[in-house]
Write a protein that holds these residues in place. Structure first.
Motif, short mmCIF file in Angstrom:
data_model
loop_
_atom_site.label_atom_id
_atom_site.label_comp_id
_atom_site.label_asym_id
_atom_site.label_seq_id
_atom_site.Cartn_x
_atom_site.Cartn_y
_atom_site.Cartn_z
N TYR A 59 0.81 -1.21 0.00
CA TYR A 59 0.00 0.00 0.00
C TYR A 59 0.84 1.27 0.00
O TYR A 59 0.47 2.26 -0.61
N LEU A 99 1.92 1.96 -3.54
CA LEU A 99 0.74 2.31 -4.33
C LEU A 99 0.28 3.74 -4.04
O LEU A 99 -0.08 4.49 -4.95
N MET A 100 0.31 4.13 -2.76
CA MET A 100 -0.08 5.50 -2.39
C MET A 100 0.91 6.51 -2.96
O MET A 100 0.51 7.56 -3.48
N GLY A 146 1.14 10.79 -9.22
CA GLY A 146 0.23 10.99 -10.34
C GLY A 146 -0.59 12.26 -10.17
O GLY A 146 -0.85 12.99 -11.13
N LEU A 147 -1.00 12.54 -8.94
CA LEU A 147 -1.72 13.77 -8.64
C LEU A 147 -0.84 14.98 -8.94
O LEU A 147 -1.29 15.94 -9.58
N ARG A 187 2.73 6.22 -5.62
CA ARG A 187 2.52 6.31 -7.07
C ARG A 187 1.28 7.16 -7.37
O ARG A 187 1.30 8.00 -8.26
N ALA A 188 0.22 6.97 -6.60
CA ALA A 188 -1.01 7.75 -6.79
C ALA A 188 -0.77 9.24 -6.50
O ALA A 188 -1.24 10.12 -7.24
#
Length: 164
Positions: free
Chosen positions: A7, A10-11, A17-18, A13-14
């Protein structure tokens, strides 16, 4: 070996992306209203491209401000490049998203902070050392008695805070 969902990565990477989406919008339309950004990045990252004199001045990390004067903002899948003004001298910078440590827009009190595994390990070590020092200092105080050892977790009911 057990498979696990990572997680944390993944966070990250997100969140990166933002940042990419926000910078793409700014590159296309400019900064809206009072928005401006403080971006801190790791100058030791192998893909960071900055002038030698900036790297000497900021050997570990550097914070840049995107607000009044910038040009050539280009955003890619992996990072962004921009020219900023340093003492009336324009300097191009290339910053990969993996090098970004913090991204803050103070106009709306928004901020992201990225911690690497080594940062978390260092914090754990500092907390362990601080705990050891505190315990040692407490043991040295007159009347402190023995170290009570680790505390047990306490479960707190939130029912008392609910409105009826």
């Amino acid at each position: 070996m057990t498979r696990a969902i990572d997680y944390g990565n993944l966070m990250h990477r997100a969140m990166r992306g933002l940042i990419r989406s926000v910078l793409e919008d700014v590159a296309a339309h400019g900064l809206p209203g009072a928005h401006h950004f403080f971006i801190t990045f790791d100058t030791t990252h192998p893909d960071v491209a900055i002038a030698d004199w900036l790297r000497e001045r900021y050997p570990e990390e550097m914070t840049v401000v995107l607000q009044h004067w910038y040009s050539g903002l280009e955003v890619t899948e992996d990072g962004f490049s921009i020219t900023l003004n340093f003492g009336n001298a324009p300097e191009p910078l290339v910053i990969p998203f993996d090098a970004v440590r913090t991204f803050v827009d103070p106009s709306v009190e928004f901020g992201l902070r990225f911690e690497s595994q080594s940062d978390e390990d260092e914090e754990d070590e500092e907390e362990d050392e601080a705990g050891e020092e505190s315990a040692a200092e407490a043991g040295d105080q007159p009347g402190s008695g023995e170290d009570p050892g680790p505390r047990k977790a306490e479960v707190v009911s939130l029912d008392q805070f609910r409105k009826t």
